[in-house]
Design an enzyme around this catalytic site. Structure first.
Site, mmCIF file in Angstrom:
data_model
loop_
_atom_site.group_PDB
_atom_site.id
_atom_site.type_symbol
_atom_site.label_atom_id
_atom_site.label_comp_id
_atom_site.label_asym_id
_atom_site.label_seq_id
_atom_site.Cartn_x
_atom_site.Cartn_y
_atom_site.Cartn_z
ATOM 1 N N ASP A 9 0.862 -1.180 0.000
ATOM 2 C CA ASP A 9 0.000 0.000 0.000
ATOM 3 C C ASP A 9 0.902 1.234 0.000
ATOM 4 O O ASP A 9 2.080 1.151 0.366
ATOM 5 C CB ASP A 9 -0.883 -0.035 1.258
ATOM 6 C CG ASP A 9 -1.693 1.234 1.421
ATOM 7 O OD1 ASP A 9 -2.336 1.643 0.441
ATOM 8 O OD2 ASP A 9 -1.674 1.816 2.530
ATOM 9 N N ASP A 11 -0.396 5.188 0.684
ATOM 10 C CA ASP A 11 -0.754 6.190 1.699
ATOM 11 C C ASP A 11 -0.847 5.575 3.101
ATOM 12 O O ASP A 11 -1.598 4.618 3.320
ATOM 13 C CB ASP A 11 -2.094 6.844 1.356
ATOM 14 C CG ASP A 11 -2.008 7.717 0.106
ATOM 15 O OD1 ASP A 11 -0.887 7.965 -0.360
ATOM 16 O OD2 ASP A 11 -3.068 8.135 -0.386
ATOM 17 N N ASP A 215 -2.089 -0.650 5.905
ATOM 18 C CA ASP A 215 -2.439 0.012 7.172
ATOM 19 C C ASP A 215 -3.939 0.088 7.431
ATOM 20 O O ASP A 215 -4.347 0.428 8.543
ATOM 21 C CB ASP A 215 -1.871 1.437 7.211
ATOM 22 C CG ASP A 215 -2.627 2.404 6.297
ATOM 23 O OD1 ASP A 215 -2.953 1.997 5.166
ATOM 24 O OD2 ASP A 215 -2.912 3.529 6.719
HETATM 25 MG MG MG Z 1 -3.226 3.178 3.285
#
Ligand code: MG
Length: 277
Positions: A9, A11, A215
């Site tokens: 991932d 961001d 996240d």
């Molecule tokens: Mg993310």
């Protein structure tokens, strides 16, 4: 010895949630490059956003855009036959996303039916997106260049939110949540794209050991599709409570710092030495 393949991932994971910087991850990025381990960006970001990042990070590998809406592969990267694809911006694109105009229209209909204020990127100006995300004006314009995924906010009570999300599912579409926004997509997610791309690597190179690192909830399908799922800490220091999975590894660090620690440990544990041919 299987070859290592890493999906990440962007961001809040490789990139800092607030500043979008990846400096804390640079040591592990360097090790991946010197070991020639393919690093696959797998993000809700658009092609227009990821292309300059690939340049900045000197990444020459395929990438997955808009929560699995399309896999983009540099021409000539694989010699094995590819699934049906078209050429977009010099890359071969394997698309599974619903067309963006359909997502926009459906989101409007759902907001009206639920009698809730829902704001998608398509309702916002470039300046609005920049203010909400902390992106520069130029990067916010790139973030608005969407093909398969609509980020949105819901203004209302938890019951209002639940009504909107239920209506999305009733329409046969999907929703997920990233670090800042809900996302509306067609019947695709990061996991399907990760499986499809991993299979191409297996056809090309044989056995692969896959890892994924994220996240937020929108990373859960990706983490479920890899051998080694890893979760980094969020800016408040905790882990996203909605990301639960057997075998999930918890990186000790927020965003790119956690990324650096987890990938360094993974490289040591898997003893990666042999570069692909
Ligand atoms: Mg993310």
């Amino acid at each position: 010895m299987p070859r290592l393949l890493i999906f990440t991932d962007l961001d809040g994971t490789l990139l800092d949630h607030a500043t979008y910087a990846w400096a804390a991850a640079q040591p592990a990025l360097d090790r991946l490059r010197s070991n020639q381990v393919p690093l696959i960006f797998c993000s809700s970001k658009t092609r227009a956003e990821i292309e300059p990042l690939r340049e900045a990070l000197e990444n020459r590998h395929p990438f997955i855009v808009e929560n699995g809406g399309a896999i983009l592969i540099p021409a000539g990267y694989f010699t094995v036959p590819l699934p049906p694809h078209r050429t977009i911006g010099g890359h071969l694109a394997i698309e599974s996303g619903a067309p963006y105009p359909v997502l926009r229209r459906t989101l409007g209909e759902i907001a009206a039916a639920a009698d809730v204020t829902v704001r998608g990127y398509g309702d916002l100006t470039v300046k609005d997106v920049a203010a909400l995300t902390g992106l520069s004006i130029e990067d916010a314009a790139r973030a608005k260049a969407r093909d398969y995924d609509e980020p949105f906010t819901i203004e209302g009570t938890p019951a209002d939110r639940a009504r909107v999300l239920d209506l999305i599912e009733a329409r046969g579409l999907r929703w997920t949540r990233g670090g800042r926004f809900h996302h509306l997509t067609g019947p695709h997610d990061k996991g399907g794209a990760v499986r499809q791309l991993s299979e191409l690597y297996r056809q090309q190179y044989g056995r692969m050991l896959t890892a994924g690192i994220g996240d937020s909830l929108n990373d859960l399908p990706m983490l479920g599709a890899v051998d080694r799922p890893i979760l980094v800490r969020r800016p408040d220091g905790g882990y996203d409570p909605d990301v639960a999975l057997p075998g999930l590894e918890f990186a000790n660090g927020i965003g790119p710092a956690g990324w650096n620690a987890a990938i360094t440990a993974l490289l040591q544990a898997t003893d990666v030495k042999t570069p692909p041919p």
